[in-house]
Enzyme design. Structure first.
Site, PDB file in Angstrom:
ATOM      1  N   TYR A 167      42.357  48.681 -52.947  1.00  0.00           N
ATOM      2  CA  TYR A 167      43.043  47.693 -53.782  1.00  0.00           C
ATOM      3  C   TYR A 167      42.364  47.497 -55.129  1.00  0.00           C
ATOM      4  O   TYR A 167      42.882  46.789 -55.994  1.00  0.00           O
ATOM      5  CB  TYR A 167      43.130  46.338 -53.066  1.00  0.00           C
ATOM      6  CG  TYR A 167      44.119  46.368 -51.952  1.00  0.00           C
ATOM      7  CD1 TYR A 167      43.820  47.036 -50.773  1.00  0.00           C
ATOM      8  CD2 TYR A 167      45.364  45.771 -52.070  1.00  0.00           C
ATOM      9  CE1 TYR A 167      44.731  47.106 -49.742  1.00  0.00           C
ATOM     10  CE2 TYR A 167      46.281  45.837 -51.044  1.00  0.00           C
ATOM     11  CZ  TYR A 167      45.961  46.502 -49.886  1.00  0.00           C
ATOM     12  OH  TYR A 167      46.870  46.571 -48.867  1.00  0.00           O
ATOM     13  N   LYS A 224      37.483  51.769 -39.806  1.00  0.00           N
ATOM     14  CA  LYS A 224      37.826  53.148 -39.458  1.00  0.00           C
ATOM     15  C   LYS A 224      36.600  54.012 -39.787  1.00  0.00           C
ATOM     16  O   LYS A 224      36.680  55.022 -40.501  1.00  0.00           O
ATOM     17  CB  LYS A 224      39.073  53.547 -40.269  1.00  0.00           C
ATOM     18  CG  LYS A 224      39.662  54.871 -39.903  1.00  0.00           C
ATOM     19  CD  LYS A 224      40.420  54.871 -38.598  1.00  0.00           C
ATOM     20  CE  LYS A 224      40.874  56.277 -38.257  1.00  0.00           C
ATOM     21  NZ  LYS A 224      41.242  56.474 -36.862  1.00  0.00           N
ATOM     22  N   ASP A 258      42.668  51.955 -35.285  1.00  0.00           N
ATOM     23  CA  ASP A 258      43.813  52.390 -34.474  1.00  0.00           C
ATOM     24  C   ASP A 258      43.735  51.807 -33.064  1.00  0.00           C
ATOM     25  O   ASP A 258      44.736  51.345 -32.502  1.00  0.00           O
ATOM     26  CB  ASP A 258      43.945  53.920 -34.445  1.00  0.00           C
ATOM     27  CG  ASP A 258      42.615  54.628 -34.307  1.00  0.00           C
ATOM     28  OD1 ASP A 258      41.605  54.068 -34.736  1.00  0.00           O
ATOM     29  OD2 ASP A 258      42.580  55.742 -33.755  1.00  0.00           O
ATOM     30  N   ASP A 298      45.492  44.051 -44.304  1.00  0.00           N
ATOM     31  CA  ASP A 298      46.883  43.981 -44.731  1.00  0.00           C
ATOM     32  C   ASP A 298      47.800  44.383 -43.574  1.00  0.00           C
ATOM     33  O   ASP A 298      48.733  43.664 -43.198  1.00  0.00           O
ATOM     34  CB  ASP A 298      47.056  44.951 -45.918  1.00  0.00           C
ATOM     35  CG  ASP A 298      48.334  44.693 -46.687  1.00  0.00           C
ATOM     36  OD1 ASP A 298      49.061  43.759 -46.332  1.00  0.00           O
ATOM     37  OD2 ASP A 298      48.609  45.452 -47.635  1.00  0.00           O
TER      38      ASP A 298
END
Ligand code: NAP
Length: 395
Positions: free
Chosen positions: A141, A208, A262, A286
């Site tokens: 972002y 992640k 995930d 988000d």
């Protein structure tokens, strides 16, 4: 973050917002004032002070985000806002992002829970009760990217290929994903303090890091580091709970754990009750916020706050829904619940509790706005203002 000092008659600035903003603000304010009056009988009340941003600011002052708006929010340390449209050609990437950056509101805090009676796509939405702390300023972002085929992209690819040993083809667009130690640590620190303050059982770092080792993986490492270095008396890692305490956390300690993004999407569906606070980088946050919100019934009731060390800005998750502007139709619930977050932050928890209870009663009695009515058989569809009035009646 938790120790905001406030007088009995605080001034609270508010930005009405664009699109449906005026409709939901009018309805929400009626609920806020009625609840405060009901609880404190005039001993305490809020002095609302309108400040301007978006279309209304432009119409009044010829500016989308006047300096005075920033100054007033900084001065009072607290504010509420409705949704804002970003003007096309106004020189801003987004008014919301500009507000967050200029006021250094580094954490987007979103509590997600189910309200009795709200239709949800899962069998047990009531098992979700989680607060997401999403980092607001770092990650992709930051907006550092170069378009495929431009000179800039070619120069970056040249540098990466020639000097850094990469092998990128020239038909790539390129983006940069920065993640800093300072920004990660202040976000995780805020999440842990919140858990301690509210006596919640755990903080989960969602990342992640198995793939992006030096950004997302570093987020995880820095998160554990903050817990170890600054909260060693009051936190414990999940590993230690397993190896030293046979899986049963010692009383009074917040468990720090981590999950890969995930896997976390599965966890929130399969075992949501195991998670009370999530601390996560910007992009994960988000995705997770919207997924969790959908799980409990959606946008019209999703509250939020953008918080820094000096300032807290409370606002609904949804946007300006322009097609419904001025129709007195949409659900003011998200803004009302954002106000509840604010009252809790101010130490007026009894006001927050009373509003939540009255809203729950209203929804479970089947009196709802169009968005819920279309999913609830036998419900009575009411206007935005009528829904607010019903909450007031139920206080
Ligand atoms: P949106 O305004 O959130 O609206 C999308 C849909 O969500 C609406 O059409 C409506 O669904 C539903 N919805 C939203 N708010 C609702 C409410 N209070 N009650 C009931 N239903 C509600 O998203 P968007 O259309 O993508 O964005 C519109 C504008 O808002 C854009 O300019 C965007 O930049 C801005 N925005 C601002 C913020 C902010 O200020 N924080 C956040 C997001 C977007 P149905 O049509 O199915 O009824």
């Amino acid at each position: 973050m938790m120790s905001f000092k406030i007088s009995d008659k605080p001034v609270v600035p508010f930005i009405e917002g664009d699109g449906i903003g005026p409709d939901i603000w009018k309805a929400a304010r009626m609920v806020f004032d009625a609840a405060v009056d009901k609880i404190y009988g005039g001993r305490r009340y809020v002095q609302w002070k309108e400040i301007y941003a978006g279309q209304k600011a432009y119409n009044k002052f010829g500016e989308w985000l006047p300096d005075e708006t920033f100054q007033t929010i900084r001065e009072y340390g607290i504010a509420m806002k409705g949704p804002l449209t970003t003007p096309i050609g106004g020189g801003f990437r987004s008014l919301n992002v500009t507000l967050r950056q200029k006021l250094d509101l580094y954490a987007c805090v979103r509590p997600v829970r189910h309200f009795k009676g709200v239709p949800a796509p899962v069998k047990h939405p009531e098992r979700v009760n989680v607060v997401i702390f999403r980092e607001n300023t770092d990650d992709i972002y930051a907006g550092i990217e170069w378009k495929q085929g431009t000179d800039e992209a070619k120069r970056v690819i040249d540098f990466l290929n020639c000097e850094m040993g990469c092998n990128l083809s020239y038909d790539c667009g390129v983006g940069v994903k920065p993640m800093s130690e300072f920004k990660t640590k202040r976000l995780v620190r805020m999440a842990i303090k919140y858990a301690l303050d509210k006596h919640l059982p755990s903080v989960t770092l969602v990342h992640k890091g198995n793939i992006m080792k030096y950004t997302e993986g570093a987020f995880k490492e820095w998160g554990y580091e903050v817990a170890r270095e600054e909260f060693s008396d009051t936190t414990i890692t999940e590993d230690d709970v397993c190896t030293k305490y046979s899986g049963k956390p010692p009383k009074g300690k917040v468990v720090i754990k981590d999950r890969i993004t995930d896997a976390m999407f599965q966890q929130i569906l399969l075992r949501p009750e195991e998670y009370s606070i999530i601390a996560t980088p910007n992009l994960n946050g988000d995705y997770l916020s919207d997924a969790l919100l959908a799980q409990v019934g959606g946008l019209g009731i999703g509250p939020g706050a953008n918080m820094g060390d000096e300032v807290a800005l409370f606002e609904p998750t949804h946007g300006t829904a322009p097609k419904y502007a001025g129709m007195d139709k949409v659900n003011p619930g998200a803004l009302i619940l954002s106000g509840c977050m604010m009252f809790e932050y101010m130490g007026w928890k009894e006001v927050s509790d009373a509003i939540v209870k009255a809203m729950e009663k209203t929804i479970s009695s089947g009196v709802v706005t169009y968005d819920l009515a279309r999913q609830m058989e036998g419900s009575k569809e009411v206007k935005c203002s009528e829904f607010a009035q019903e909450i007031v009646n139920n206080l």
